[in-house]
Design a protein around this motif. Structure first.
Motif, PDB file in Angstrom:
ATOM      1  N   LEU A  48      85.155   5.185  19.907  1.00 55.53           N
ATOM      2  CA  LEU A  48      84.739   4.651  21.204  1.00 55.53           C
ATOM      3  C   LEU A  48      83.605   5.482  21.802  1.00 55.53           C
ATOM      4  CD1 LEU A  48      85.144   2.580  23.451  1.00 55.53           C
ATOM      5  CD2 LEU A  48      86.882   4.105  24.413  1.00 55.53           C
ATOM      6  N   THR A  52      79.832   3.914  22.304  1.00 57.35           N
ATOM      7  CA  THR A  52      79.335   3.905  23.682  1.00 57.35           C
ATOM      8  C   THR A  52      77.987   4.623  23.759  1.00 57.35           C
ATOM      9  OG1 THR A  52      81.586   3.772  24.546  1.00 57.35           O
ATOM     10  CG2 THR A  52      79.874   4.541  26.067  1.00 57.35           C
ATOM     11  N   SER A  72      77.156  -3.714  18.587  1.00 54.16           N
ATOM     12  CA  SER A  72      77.768  -2.476  19.084  1.00 54.16           C
ATOM     13  C   SER A  72      78.750  -2.779  20.203  1.00 54.16           C
ATOM     14  CB  SER A  72      76.694  -1.507  19.586  1.00 54.16           C
ATOM     15  OG  SER A  72      75.875  -1.080  18.530  1.00 54.16           O
ATOM     16  N   ARG A  76      82.789  -2.020  20.416  1.00 52.09           N
ATOM     17  CA  ARG A  76      83.379  -1.321  21.560  1.00 52.09           C
ATOM     18  C   ARG A  76      84.564  -2.111  22.115  1.00 52.09           C
ATOM     19  NH1 ARG A  76      82.714  -1.432  27.080  1.00 52.09           N
ATOM     20  NH2 ARG A  76      83.194   0.532  28.119  1.00 52.09           N
TER      21      ARG A  76
END
Length: 127
Positions: A48, A52, A72, A76
């Motif tokens: 994560l 991020t 992406s 996430r």
């Protein structure tokens, strides 16, 4: 997954951020790849964090709805669902679904994955 881990580890000491620039799109792609690998290895916390970071770099360098940014973002959200952070996952899915639909229409390919993830959120909440 060991061959992939070996490749990522080989580049870990290459210091891509200094060679290319901290916010280079290639750095974002490398962070995405490592996030995916960490997730497969069961390390969702670092996955994560990495994805991020990739998204933040992509936001600065790519169009808002660029394919890599959406990819992406989707990773996430998958991680958030796995972590059972269902409120944040749902809010994130709704925001990106709205943007993708406005930009690409109802038949946009990313909407299939986002719809699947929203289904997972509802199933986990027993809606």
């Amino acid at each position: 997954y060991q061959p992939a881990a070996d490749i990522i580890d080989r580049f870990a000491n290459w210091d891509m951020e200094k060679r290319l620039a901290e916010k280079h799109p290639t750095v974002a792609r490398a962070k995405y790849a490592e996030a995916f690998l960490r997730l497969i290895q069961g390390d969702d916390v670092n996955a994560l964090r990495l994805v991020t970071e990739a998204i933040e770099i992509q936001k600065e360098n790519l169009p808002a709805l660029h394919e890599q940014t959406i990819e992406s973002f989707t990773l996430r959200v998958e991680i958030l669902v796995l972590q059972r952070d269902l409120e944040l996952a749902e809010a994130s899915i709704e925001a990106v679904t709205k943007s993708v639909t406005q930009d690409q229409g109802d038949g946009a390919l990313p909407l299939a994955k986002l719809s699947y993830l929203m289904g997972c959120v509802h199933l986990l909440r027993a809606d």
